[in-house]
Design a protein around this motif. Structure first.
Motif, PDB file in Angstrom:
ATOM      1  N   LEU A  79       0.820  -1.214   0.000  1.00  0.00           N
ATOM      2  CA  LEU A  79       0.000   0.000   0.000  1.00  0.00           C
ATOM      3  C   LEU A  79       0.851   1.260   0.000  1.00  0.00           C
ATOM      4  O   LEU A  79       0.519   2.246  -0.642  1.00  0.00           O
ATOM      5  N   ASP A  89      -1.141  -4.517   2.980  1.00  0.00           N
ATOM      6  CA  ASP A  89      -2.506  -4.990   3.217  1.00  0.00           C
ATOM      7  C   ASP A  89      -2.430  -6.416   3.746  1.00  0.00           C
ATOM      8  O   ASP A  89      -1.837  -7.285   3.109  1.00  0.00           O
ATOM      9  N   ALA A 105      -4.340  -2.847   7.645  1.00  0.00           N
ATOM     10  CA  ALA A 105      -3.025  -2.581   7.066  1.00  0.00           C
ATOM     11  C   ALA A 105      -2.005  -2.654   8.194  1.00  0.00           C
ATOM     12  O   ALA A 105      -2.287  -2.272   9.331  1.00  0.00           O
ATOM     13  N   HIS A 135      -7.165   0.549   6.493  1.00  0.00           N
ATOM     14  CA  HIS A 135      -6.663   1.164   5.259  1.00  0.00           C
ATOM     15  C   HIS A 135      -6.918   2.662   5.211  1.00  0.00           C
ATOM     16  O   HIS A 135      -6.053   3.449   4.803  1.00  0.00           O
TER      17      HIS A 135
END
Length: 749
Positions: free
Chosen positions: A79, A90, A96, A200
């Protein structure tokens, strides 16, 4: 004394400035004058000196580090990659994970407790700045000879600093390494890793955008500690004067950091921050220039508004200070009041010190007088780039020709038994529990595996049992023999350790520890190790997400062994399916996975028994490593493996000893056809593991290995209270435990 303003600098081009004392080269100083079109002010010189240091600008290493981007494998999990405070991957279910390993080597030699403690604090803030809650730390450590008087000074202080700071933060320390070698005498390696977890949507980046947004400095007051840390202490070779440089070592306050963490996480939850950066190496010089450079405008800072611990600090000292527990946030005006309320709630000092501007300059003022006017990118991201000369050292051929395979081997079963005891009780192979017991490994209640397991593992979702595993590895002896292969062996071992725990390897962070880049032989080692790591990550599909380079680990002409430390992070869907190293049930069948060859170059046996370093390290087969990992992960997930331990430093006998002592059960071993007992026990061939298989799963397990083409040899059974090698010797667990567990306390307790 007249304040050295921008106007004053423009009118006094002949004024001499201490650029050399601040670690700059003559051509670098000339380049600064060219950029500015005038001589720099004292404050500008301070900023350039710290930001153009080896530690911050990677000026000797970045021409080689670019391979990590050029050769990066396709990986949908990545990411955030290289260039931010830490990489982010991820791991599924909307989570995350961010992780990074950094160095705090030189400060930890000068002032062991504070050097190590602030190393932990700094890496934790890097993770926090990404928007994540820190959940675990690890510490790969290297010291001089275990019996050297200075090791007795450095190691206890380093260990106390790591434990004192991490324990106060409430972060479990779940892994790492402790290695002793005389090459690290005077240059210990104190690397620190942190793992953080977020959703995320919570990822934050270090940039200052939006004209009118406020620049808020919050956390501890700024003091005189750490001044020159990155430009002088961390960016030059050690000599006999270095232990006097204590002011360059930062002083940490873990309780202040804990408040800073909780305060920052709360302002993240309320989405009050447009950009954020921690203050670590280079302090305000780094935070302001990097935020402005990465943003879409300029920045104006009123430096005299910075809260100080020492009112006598000059503007230059404030800009260079590396006082700990500080962060810099970019906040929209409408959110400032709420931001301040949260800081007050957590008893965290917060001050608006400036704002984002429409322009493209970083401007800093002191009581209304302008003392800095620079393009921020030239400070933060456009430092010197050196193409250092490098050449394979003349002694490399002779070193590799001095093959460890020719060393005298045990002639009798009694000698073999004696050498096993000597190996498992040697400082590098002995139990490190005296050290790791000083760390809280289980605080927060989510630690699933910790030292001495192959990898540390933490649960990140209590409902689904999603977790991550991390392992750090690096063998300087292998890298001295062959830097390219040595770096790949470090990667392979960390990758294998993660897989042995049952987790799927995802990504890499690294800390590249080397001697002086001004030595062509050291630069060759660095170039080869970097190339090897980049090629290895490409083959394994594990991108490098970030890391650190530590150079000048050298005293006079004596450099440390090239020591690339590699951290691999993996994900496991259900931590209840993790695989421990312990042989815990009698009747479990022991299988050796992989091929065992006559490979003793750089081995623990050659070091412990013969004090020898020579030959070639074990061969690397990354395709075999991938296959082995697949078998270990599948076997763990499907209940075919009860225990697994990678084979590396010390070979099979070291792994079996650790697994037996961990589980309190003995093992009866049979030397396989085609191998002699010595090679069977001490070889360090890569791509291998020993696993304990339930009898009920033997057929299914061997069928899986056979179908995938992985050699799997039955070598014994878990049984009794001794390690027995049939036809050779028997070692009671009590005798092994005494040899294995008493060495380190006897040295340092």
């Amino acid at each position: 004394m007249t304040l050295d303003t921008v106007k004053h600098a423009a009118g006094t081009p002949e004024t001499e400035l201490p650029w050399k004392e601040l670690g700059l080269k003559e051509d670098e100083y000339a380049r600064i004058r060219e950029i500015l079109g005038r001589r720099p002010t004292g404050a500008e010189l301070a900023m350039y000196s710290v930001m153009w240091s080896e530690h911050c600008s990677y000026k000797s290493s970045k021409v080689h580090l670019k391979q990590f981007g050029e050769k990066a494998p396709e990986n949908d999990a990545l990411l955030v990659g290289i260039g931010e405070n830490a990489g982010v991957v991820d791991v599924g279910q909307g989570y995350a994970v961010t992780f990074k390993v950094e160095s705090h080597n030189h400060p930890s030699y000068i002032e062991p407790y504070q050097g190590a403690a602030t190393g932990v604090g700094g890496i934790v803030r890097d993770i926090l700045a990404m928007g994540a809650r820190p959940v675990a730390v690890m510490d790969p450590l290297r010291f001089g000879a275990a019996d050297h008087p200075d090791t007795k000074r450095v190691l206890p202080g380093v260990v106390a600093g790591i434990g004192g700071y991490g324990n106060c933060l409430g972060l479990p320390n779940i892994g790492g390494e402790v290695v002793f070698d005389s090459c690290y005498q005077g240059n210990p390696l104190v690397n620190a890793l942190c793992v953080g977890v977020m959703k995320h949507e919570d990822i934050h980046l270090a940039k200052a955008s939006g004209a009118g947004n406020k620049v808020i400095l919050y956390g501890a007051r700024t003091g005189g500690d750490g001044i020159g840390g990155v430009s002088v202490l961390a960016s030059e070779t050690f000599d006999d004067t270095k232990p006097t440089k204590r002011p360059a070592v930062q002083v940490g306050d873990p309780f202040q950091e804990k408040l800073l963490i909780e305060c920052t996480l709360e302002v993240f939850r309320e989405k009050l921050v447009a950009g954020i950066q921690d203050l670590g190496g280079a302090g305000l010089s780094c935070a302001t220039s990097e935020l402005a450079s990465a943003g879409s405008g300029g920045m104006r800072v009123e430096l005299d508004t910075v809260p100080l611990r020492d009112a006598t600090l000059s503007p230059e000292e404030i800009l260079m200070s590396e006082s700990q527990e500080r962060m810099c946030a970019i906040v929209e005006p409408r959110h400032v009041d709420r931001f301040m309320e949260i800081c007050e709630k957590w008893d965290v000092i917060a001050t608006v010190i400036g704002e984002v501007t429409e322009g493209e300059r970083l401007e800093i003022f002191w009581h209304g007088e302008q003392i800095v006017d620079v393009p921020p990118g030239t400070v933060a991201h456009e430092g010197p780039t050196y193409h250092r000369p490098y050449a394979r050292p003349e002694w490399q051929d002779a070193l590799q020709a001095d093959d460890a395979g020719g060393l005298p081997r045990p002639a009798t079963s009694g000698e073999l038994r004696e050498q096993v005891l000597k190996l498992v009780g040697s400082p590098n192979q002995a139990a490190k529990s005296w050290i790791t017991d000083q760390y809280d490994r289980f605080v927060q209640g989510n630690t699933v595996l910790a030292q001495p397991e192959d990898a540390g593992m933490v649960r990140i979702d209590p409902d689904t049992n999603l977790g991550v595993a991390v392992a750090t590895d690096g063998n300087g002896r292998y890298a001295k023999l062959d830097p390219y292969a040595g770096a790949q062996l470090a990667l392979a071992e960390a990758y294998r350790n993660v897989a042995a725990s049952g987790a799927r390897p995802l990504a890499v962070s690294d800390c590249l520890n080397f001697g002086s880049p001004e030595d062509p032989a050291v630069m060759w080692q660095f170039a080869e190790a970097t190339r090897g790591l980049a090629d290895g990550c490409q083959r394994l599909g594990t991108p490098v997400t970030g890391g650190n380079v530590s150079l000048y680990n050298q005293t006079g002409d004596t450099a440390i062994h090239p020591t690339p430390v590699v951290a691999v992070l993996g994900v496991i869907d259900d931590v209840t399916r993790r695989t421990p190293i312990a042989f815990a049930e009698e009747g479990q069948l022991l299988y050796l996975l992989g091929d065992t060859r006559e490979e003793f170059g750089g081995s623990a046996w050659s070091q412990v028994v013969h004090d020898h370093l020579g030959g070639l390290p074990p061969k690397v087969d990354l395709d075999r490593e991938k296959l082995l990992a697949e078998i270990l992960i599948s076997g763990s997930r499907d209940g075919m493996i009860d225990a697994a331990h990678d084979l590396s430093d010390g070979g099979l006998v070291q792994a079996v000893t650790e697994s037996c002592l961990r589980g309190g059960k003995g093992a009866r071993l049979v030397v396989p056809d085609g191998l002699d007992a010595f090679t069977f026990l001490f070889s360090e061939s890569a791509g291998r593991a020993v696993v304990a298989v339930p009898r009920s799963e033997e057929l299914r397990f061997t069928d899986m290995c056979g179908a995938r083409g992985l050699p799997a040899t039955r070598i014994g059974v878990v049984d009794g209270d001794a390690v027995e090698v049939q036809g050779e010797f028997t070692l009671p667990l009590g005798e092994l435990r005494t040899a294995h567990e008493e060495t380190v306390p006897a040295l340092f307790a």
